[in-house]
Design a protein around this motif. Sequence first.
Motif, PDB file in Angstrom:
ATOM      1  N   TRP A   1      -9.289   3.799  -3.231  1.00 52.54           N
ATOM      2  CA  TRP A   1      -8.189   3.002  -3.757  1.00 52.54           C
ATOM      3  C   TRP A   1      -8.020   3.225  -5.252  1.00 52.54           C
ATOM      4  O   TRP A   1      -8.973   3.463  -5.972  1.00 52.54           O
ATOM      5  CB  TRP A   1      -8.468   1.517  -3.542  1.00 52.54           C
ATOM      6  CG  TRP A   1      -8.497   1.091  -2.121  1.00 52.54           C
ATOM      7  CD1 TRP A   1      -9.591   1.053  -1.298  1.00 52.54           C
ATOM      8  CD2 TRP A   1      -7.405   0.641  -1.338  1.00 52.54           C
ATOM      9  NE1 TRP A   1      -9.243   0.601  -0.057  1.00 52.54           N
ATOM     10  CE2 TRP A   1      -7.898   0.339  -0.057  1.00 52.54           C
ATOM     11  CE3 TRP A   1      -6.048   0.461  -1.592  1.00 52.54           C
ATOM     12  CZ2 TRP A   1      -7.092  -0.136   0.963  1.00 52.54           C
ATOM     13  CZ3 TRP A   1      -5.249  -0.019  -0.578  1.00 52.54           C
ATOM     14  CH2 TRP A   1      -5.768  -0.305   0.682  1.00 52.54           C
TER      15      TRP A   1
ATOM     16  N   TYR B   1      -1.137  -0.819  -4.579  1.00 53.78           N
ATOM     17  CA  TYR B   1      -2.257   0.112  -4.628  1.00 53.78           C
ATOM     18  C   TYR B   1      -1.941   1.398  -3.883  1.00 53.78           C
ATOM     19  O   TYR B   1      -1.135   1.423  -2.956  1.00 53.78           O
ATOM     20  CB  TYR B   1      -3.514  -0.514  -4.008  1.00 53.78           C
ATOM     21  CG  TYR B   1      -4.094  -1.618  -4.837  1.00 53.78           C
ATOM     22  CD1 TYR B   1      -4.757  -1.340  -6.027  1.00 53.78           C
ATOM     23  CD2 TYR B   1      -3.967  -2.940  -4.447  1.00 53.78           C
ATOM     24  CE1 TYR B   1      -5.282  -2.353  -6.800  1.00 53.78           C
ATOM     25  CE2 TYR B   1      -4.491  -3.961  -5.218  1.00 53.78           C
ATOM     26  CZ  TYR B   1      -5.148  -3.666  -6.390  1.00 53.78           C
ATOM     27  OH  TYR B   1      -5.661  -4.670  -7.158  1.00 53.78           O
TER      28      TYR B   1
ATOM     29  N   GLU C   1     -10.235  -6.396  -5.277  1.00 50.50           N
ATOM     30  CA  GLU C   1      -9.912  -7.036  -4.002  1.00 50.50           C
ATOM     31  C   GLU C   1      -9.353  -8.439  -4.166  1.00 50.50           C
ATOM     32  O   GLU C   1      -8.759  -8.995  -3.244  1.00 50.50           O
ATOM     33  CB  GLU C   1     -11.161  -7.107  -3.126  1.00 50.50           C
ATOM     34  CG  GLU C   1     -12.270  -7.945  -3.733  1.00 50.50           C
ATOM     35  CD  GLU C   1     -13.481  -8.041  -2.831  1.00 50.50           C
ATOM     36  OE1 GLU C   1     -13.299  -8.401  -1.664  1.00 50.50           O
ATOM     37  OE2 GLU C   1     -14.587  -7.743  -3.303  1.00 50.50           O
TER      38      GLU C   1
ATOM     39  N   ILE D   1       0.837  -1.200   0.000  1.00 48.13           N
ATOM     40  CA  ILE D   1       0.000   0.000   0.000  1.00 48.13           C
ATOM     41  C   ILE D   1       0.871   1.248   0.000  1.00 48.13           C
ATOM     42  O   ILE D   1       1.795   1.370   0.806  1.00 48.13           O
ATOM     43  CB  ILE D   1      -0.887   0.045   1.260  1.00 48.13           C
ATOM     44  CG1 ILE D   1      -1.560  -1.303   1.509  1.00 48.13           C
ATOM     45  CG2 ILE D   1      -1.921   1.162   1.151  1.00 48.13           C
ATOM     46  CD1 ILE D   1      -2.035  -1.471   2.931  1.00 48.13           C
TER      47      ILE D   1
ATOM     48  N   TRP E   1      -8.782  -0.959  -8.838  1.00 51.83           N
ATOM     49  CA  TRP E   1      -8.843  -1.655  -7.556  1.00 51.83           C
ATOM     50  C   TRP E   1      -9.631  -2.944  -7.724  1.00 51.83           C
ATOM     51  O   TRP E   1     -10.737  -2.962  -8.223  1.00 51.83           O
ATOM     52  CB  TRP E   1      -9.511  -0.762  -6.515  1.00 51.83           C
ATOM     53  CG  TRP E   1     -10.031  -1.491  -5.312  1.00 51.83           C
ATOM     54  CD1 TRP E   1     -11.342  -1.695  -4.981  1.00 51.83           C
ATOM     55  CD2 TRP E   1      -9.273  -2.116  -4.286  1.00 51.83           C
ATOM     56  NE1 TRP E   1     -11.453  -2.396  -3.819  1.00 51.83           N
ATOM     57  CE2 TRP E   1     -10.185  -2.678  -3.360  1.00 51.83           C
ATOM     58  CE3 TRP E   1      -7.915  -2.269  -4.042  1.00 51.83           C
ATOM     59  CZ2 TRP E   1      -9.781  -3.363  -2.231  1.00 51.83           C
ATOM     60  CZ3 TRP E   1      -7.524  -2.956  -2.906  1.00 51.83           C
ATOM     61  CH2 TRP E   1      -8.441  -3.487  -2.021  1.00 51.83           C
TER      62      TRP E   1
ATOM     63  N   SER F   1     -10.611  -0.523   3.433  1.00 55.69           N
ATOM     64  CA  SER F   1     -11.477   0.006   2.378  1.00 55.69           C
ATOM     65  C   SER F   1     -12.411   1.095   2.902  1.00 55.69           C
ATOM     66  O   SER F   1     -12.939   1.892   2.121  1.00 55.69           O
ATOM     67  CB  SER F   1     -12.298  -1.125   1.750  1.00 55.69           C
ATOM     68  OG  SER F   1     -13.221  -1.655   2.676  1.00 55.69           O
TER      69      SER F   1
ATOM     70  N   LEU G   1      -3.601   4.185  -1.462  1.00 51.64           N
ATOM     71  CA  LEU G   1      -4.721   4.464  -0.571  1.00 51.64           C
ATOM     72  C   LEU G   1      -4.803   5.976  -0.416  1.00 51.64           C
ATOM     73  O   LEU G   1      -3.968   6.593   0.240  1.00 51.64           O
ATOM     74  CB  LEU G   1      -4.512   3.795   0.792  1.00 51.64           C
ATOM     75  CG  LEU G   1      -5.563   4.104   1.872  1.00 51.64           C
ATOM     76  CD1 LEU G   1      -6.961   3.718   1.391  1.00 51.64           C
ATOM     77  CD2 LEU G   1      -5.231   3.376   3.166  1.00 51.64           C
TER      78      LEU G   1
ATOM     79  N   LYS H   1      -7.998  -5.926   4.258  1.00 50.14           N
ATOM     80  CA  LYS H   1      -8.494  -5.249   3.059  1.00 50.14           C
ATOM     81  C   LYS H   1      -9.867  -4.632   3.311  1.00 50.14           C
ATOM     82  O   LYS H   1     -10.143  -3.498   2.900  1.00 50.14           O
ATOM     83  CB  LYS H   1      -8.576  -6.235   1.894  1.00 50.14           C
ATOM     84  CG  LYS H   1      -7.234  -6.621   1.306  1.00 50.14           C
ATOM     85  CD  LYS H   1      -7.423  -7.547   0.117  1.00 50.14           C
ATOM     86  CE  LYS H   1      -6.113  -7.879  -0.555  1.00 50.14           C
ATOM     87  NZ  LYS H   1      -6.286  -8.755  -1.730  1.00 50.14           N
TER      88      LYS H   1
END
Length: 223
Positions: free
Chosen positions: A157, A189, A182, A116, A180, A152, A191, A148
């Motif tokens: 994302w 990714y 999952e 992240i 994004w 979220s 954030l 995750k």
Amino acid sequence: MYNKTLKFYSEDSNLSVQYIKNILPLLGNLKEFEIFRYEKDSPYKSAEENKIYTLILKDDRDNEVWLGNACSWYEGSGPLASIKILKIFGVYNHFDITKKDHVKVVNPKIIHKFNILVDTISQETKRNVQHFWIATSFKYPYELLKVKEALSYMGLWCCVKQKKLSIPKTLKKYEQKKDWDEFFINTEYVLNLHYEENDLPALKKIIIDIIVKNNGYYEIIDL
């Protein structure tokens, strides 16, 4: 130790995926899976329910999960659901399952990692500012899934590739994805947190607490 054969049969492939998410805390790491394209070829049958199961999962705690119908290899969403389920368990290799009538894999390579890049909004420029990477790893799939889900709720994302950002060499990439998703494994990714920079110490602590609470290991890579 939980030890049981669980069976789920549904016409809706999305329900099969959700079922796996719901029972994931009861399961360990996947040690074997078997997929049949056609129900007639599967020996996994339930006489009392008059049902045939086509996706069989076995974990390292001697649990078995039998999934039927929606995960068989007819045209439609079945193959996608099966791939999603395997990815929930951290299986990276697809083994060309969409091209074969029967697949059986023992001791597949398992990956429970998630990288992240955290950024916030600059008070001066009102633009996003990248601060640090968090490289995480987990022992079991349900631990990563919980992290995750928790993260979220904190922000938005997007894939690093969308922003054309450089990825530290210490982070090993496995899959590329434009958006994004999952279900993808160890993809990098961003954030995007809608907070100001002076909130960063508190945000970092919250993120780390979420990871540690779910038995995760982490490494901070400052920019």
